[in-house]
Design a protein around this motif. Structure first.
Motif, PDB file in Angstrom:
ATOM      1  N   PHE A  51       0.824  -1.202   0.000  1.00  0.00           N
ATOM      2  CA  PHE A  51       0.000   0.000   0.000  1.00  0.00           C
ATOM      3  C   PHE A  51       0.863   1.259   0.000  1.00  0.00           C
ATOM      4  CE2 PHE A  51      -4.201  -1.694   0.332  1.00  0.00           C
ATOM      5  CZ  PHE A  51      -4.030  -2.953   0.891  1.00  0.00           C
ATOM      6  N   ILE A  52       0.441   2.201  -0.810  1.00  0.00           N
ATOM      7  CA  ILE A  52       1.058   3.517  -0.872  1.00  0.00           C
ATOM      8  C   ILE A  52       0.185   4.471  -0.058  1.00  0.00           C
ATOM      9  CG2 ILE A  52       1.572   5.466  -2.405  1.00  0.00           C
ATOM     10  CD1 ILE A  52       2.142   3.266  -4.566  1.00  0.00           C
ATOM     11  N   GLN A  53       0.805   5.173   0.868  1.00  0.00           N
ATOM     12  CA  GLN A  53       0.045   6.066   1.735  1.00  0.00           C
ATOM     13  C   GLN A  53      -0.217   7.391   1.022  1.00  0.00           C
ATOM     14  OE1 GLN A  53      -1.169   4.811   4.629  1.00  0.00           O
ATOM     15  NE2 GLN A  53      -0.139   2.951   3.906  1.00  0.00           N
ATOM     16  N   VAL A  54      -1.476   7.778   1.000  1.00  0.00           N
ATOM     17  CA  VAL A  54      -1.862   9.070   0.444  1.00  0.00           C
ATOM     18  C   VAL A  54      -2.707   9.786   1.495  1.00  0.00           C
ATOM     19  CG1 VAL A  54      -1.773   8.393  -1.974  1.00  0.00           C
ATOM     20  CG2 VAL A  54      -3.857   7.966  -0.666  1.00  0.00           C
ATOM     21  N   GLU A  55      -2.882  11.076   1.329  1.00  0.00           N
ATOM     22  CA  GLU A  55      -3.639  11.836   2.314  1.00  0.00           C
ATOM     23  C   GLU A  55      -5.079  11.308   2.409  1.00  0.00           C
ATOM     24  OE1 GLU A  55      -4.934  16.450   3.329  1.00  0.00           O
ATOM     25  OE2 GLU A  55      -3.631  16.012   1.611  1.00  0.00           O
ATOM     26  N   GLY A  57      -5.993   8.134   2.900  1.00  0.00           N
ATOM     27  CA  GLY A  57      -6.234   6.784   2.409  1.00  0.00           C
ATOM     28  C   GLY A  57      -4.974   6.071   1.985  1.00  0.00           C
ATOM     29  N   GLN A  58      -5.145   4.984   1.238  1.00  0.00           N
ATOM     30  CA  GLN A  58      -4.011   4.220   0.735  1.00  0.00           C
ATOM     31  C   GLN A  58      -4.371   3.571  -0.596  1.00  0.00           C
ATOM     32  OE1 GLN A  58      -3.098   1.424   3.845  1.00  0.00           O
ATOM     33  NE2 GLN A  58      -5.037   0.318   3.659  1.00  0.00           N
ATOM     34  N   ARG A 101      -6.828   2.874  -8.241  1.00  0.00           N
ATOM     35  CA  ARG A 101      -7.163   4.227  -7.810  1.00  0.00           C
ATOM     36  C   ARG A 101      -8.141   4.158  -6.642  1.00  0.00           C
ATOM     37  NH1 ARG A 101      -9.882   7.021 -11.644  1.00  0.00           N
ATOM     38  NH2 ARG A 101     -10.147   5.377 -13.203  1.00  0.00           N
ATOM     39  N   ARG A 102      -8.280   5.253  -5.917  1.00  0.00           N
ATOM     40  CA  ARG A 102      -9.130   5.241  -4.715  1.00  0.00           C
ATOM     41  C   ARG A 102     -10.556   4.801  -5.045  1.00  0.00           C
ATOM     42  NH1 ARG A 102      -7.719   9.984  -0.364  1.00  0.00           N
ATOM     43  NH2 ARG A 102      -5.826  10.749  -1.384  1.00  0.00           N
ATOM     44  N   SER A 107      -7.752  -0.713  -3.034  1.00  0.00           N
ATOM     45  CA  SER A 107      -7.451   0.600  -2.449  1.00  0.00           C
ATOM     46  C   SER A 107      -8.601   1.067  -1.573  1.00  0.00           C
ATOM     47  CB  SER A 107      -7.182   1.628  -3.553  1.00  0.00           C
ATOM     48  OG  SER A 107      -5.964   1.345  -4.208  1.00  0.00           O
ATOM     49  N   SER A 108      -8.289   2.012  -0.675  1.00  0.00           N
ATOM     50  CA  SER A 108      -9.303   2.481   0.268  1.00  0.00           C
ATOM     51  C   SER A 108     -10.336   3.355  -0.417  1.00  0.00           C
ATOM     52  CB  SER A 108      -8.637   3.253   1.406  1.00  0.00           C
ATOM     53  OG  SER A 108      -7.956   4.383   0.903  1.00  0.00           O
TER      54      SER A 108
END
Length: 422
Positions: A51-55, A57-58, A101-102, A107-108
């Protein structure tokens, strides 16, 4: 008791001429029917995932292979697995990355407004990718274009499949799918899913049964992909990409299925007209998801596009003469390994000839002769460049060779006549 009668010569001849081909047809049809019932997913190794952490979510990603990076970006209904065939193939020579993608796949789900452009930038940063080739389908193609405008230093090339572009609208035909789509079915997930891959005439060409079944299987396993609330939280770029396409300097391959919806064909025309270094291909027997419907043809197109890109990267750095010297001096080069056809090379040569780059033009025409020694047109073009350089003696040699290969070549005959050469 009946005796078994021996087969006569005439009967044997009938079996060989008609019977065996008939059996072959029956076997082939049966074999194809069996394949239609299960999409043959290729096997490949995933060397890294997570998982790649994004603001807020992931994003789930998968990675494989080694070499120049390729990032696959999926469309607005499926997720990363839509690229199963390409992911495995290109992992042999490239580092391949695909992500959901989100709101898609693993993905979250988005819970607040977010930028897909910044999400993609997070993929670059957290996987330590400085620059990559992007392959995007449909809405993923739109994101690829928006990202190339926002972060041009990060993009090496674009492959856009059935892509759309922000700043260029859609007609009513698009939203109703030519009258096939009943808008209230948006609220019925099962009906919505069934429409896209079993009814809609544009998403997947009706004859591509394997692709329809596989897409339907992916959606059944990931019904949350159809949640329209995901798109409601996307913060789109405020820049009209359609008005700024000329800024994109990297090579772009545009692939669109011949049976894709007319509005997407219109978008492809806008993108092709806007990006200076673009090439548009209409893929036969395919709809909107051309890469899934005709995976082998699509792989060939992309492979040749990357080969062309590598060729020009070398030529830009070292020149066409250095390319010829490097690859052909030892006599070990296999012409089958060169994936740019004669027409394209000739086109590149004339582009340079018309812009006054005579030496470069001559190099392209010379390469065409090396690759296509029996082409009268290659010798004719090289002769024209040599004349422009002032090398009349060698120009005459090449025009004569062109005329030898094709005595009906009126251009070569006229040039030699003007030079008073018999």
């Amino acid at each position: 008791m009946n005796k078994i009668q021996p087969i006569t010569n005439d009967q044997m001849r009938w079996i060989l001429i008609w019977g065996l081909p008939l059996l072959l047809i029956i076997f082939t049809e049966g074999h194809l029917w069996a394949q239609d019932n299960e999409w043959m997913r290729p096997k490949f190794n995933i060397t890294d995932s997570g998982f790649i952490q994004v603001e807020g979510g992931q994003l789930f990603f998968e990675k494989s292979g080694k070499g120049e990076p390729i990032i696959f970006i999926h469309d607005g209904i499926l997720h990363r697995e839509t690229y199963d065939f390409q992911f495995g193939y290109f992992s042999q020579n490239y580092t391949v990355i695909r992500y959901d993608r989100r709101g898609y796949g693993l993905s979250s789900k988005p819970t607040k407004p977010f930028s897909q452009i910044e999400d993609l930038l997070a993929v670059f940063k957290q996987l330590n990718i400085d620059r990559a080739n992007l392959i995007g389908c449909s809405a993923g193609g739109r994101l690829s274009i928006d990202f190339a405008l926002a972060y041009p230093e990060r993009v090496s090339s674009l492959v856009l499949v059935g892509a759309v572009v922000s700043g260029y609208g859609f007609g009513q035909h698009f939203f109703t799918r030519g009258g096939h789509f009943n808008l209230p079915s948006f609220d019925n997930t099962e009906e919505f899913r069934n429409f896209w891959y079993n009814i809609d005439p544009y998403s997947i060409f009706e004859e591509n049964r394997q692709a329809r079944q596989y897409a339907d299987k992916l959606i059944k396993a990931n019904p949350h992909n159809l949640d329209r609330a995901n798109n409601g939280l996307v913060q789109n770029s405020q820049v009209s990409a359609a008005a700024n396409l000329s800024i994109i300097s990297v090579p772009a391959l545009l692939v669109i299925g011949e049976y894709d919806i007319p509005d997407v064909h219109a978008h492809a025309g806008v993108i092709d007209a806007g990006i200076p270094n673009s090439k548009r291909i209409v893929l036969r027997n395919a709809g909107h998801l051309a890469h899934m419907e005709q995976p082998d043809q699509f792989i060939d197109l992309v492979r040749n596009f990357y080969a062309e890109k590598s060729f020009f990267d070398f030529v830009e750095l070292y020149g066409i003469d250095a390319y010829i010297e490097t690859n052909f001096a030892g006599g070990n080069f296999n012409p089958d390994d060169f994936h740019i056809d004669e027409f394209r090379l000739n086109q590149f040569g004339y582009e340079r000839l018309l812009s006054g780059k005579v030496n470069e033009a001559a190099g392209f025409f010379k390469l065409n002769i090396i690759l296509h020694p029996n082409s009268f047109n290659a010798y004719d073009s090289y002769g024209e460049a040599l004349l422009a350089k002032g090398d009349t003696a060698n120009a005459i040699v090449n025009y004569k060779k062109s005329l030898e290969l094709n005595p009906d070549n009126q251009n070569a005959a006229a040039v030699l006549s003007n030079l008073k050469i018999e």
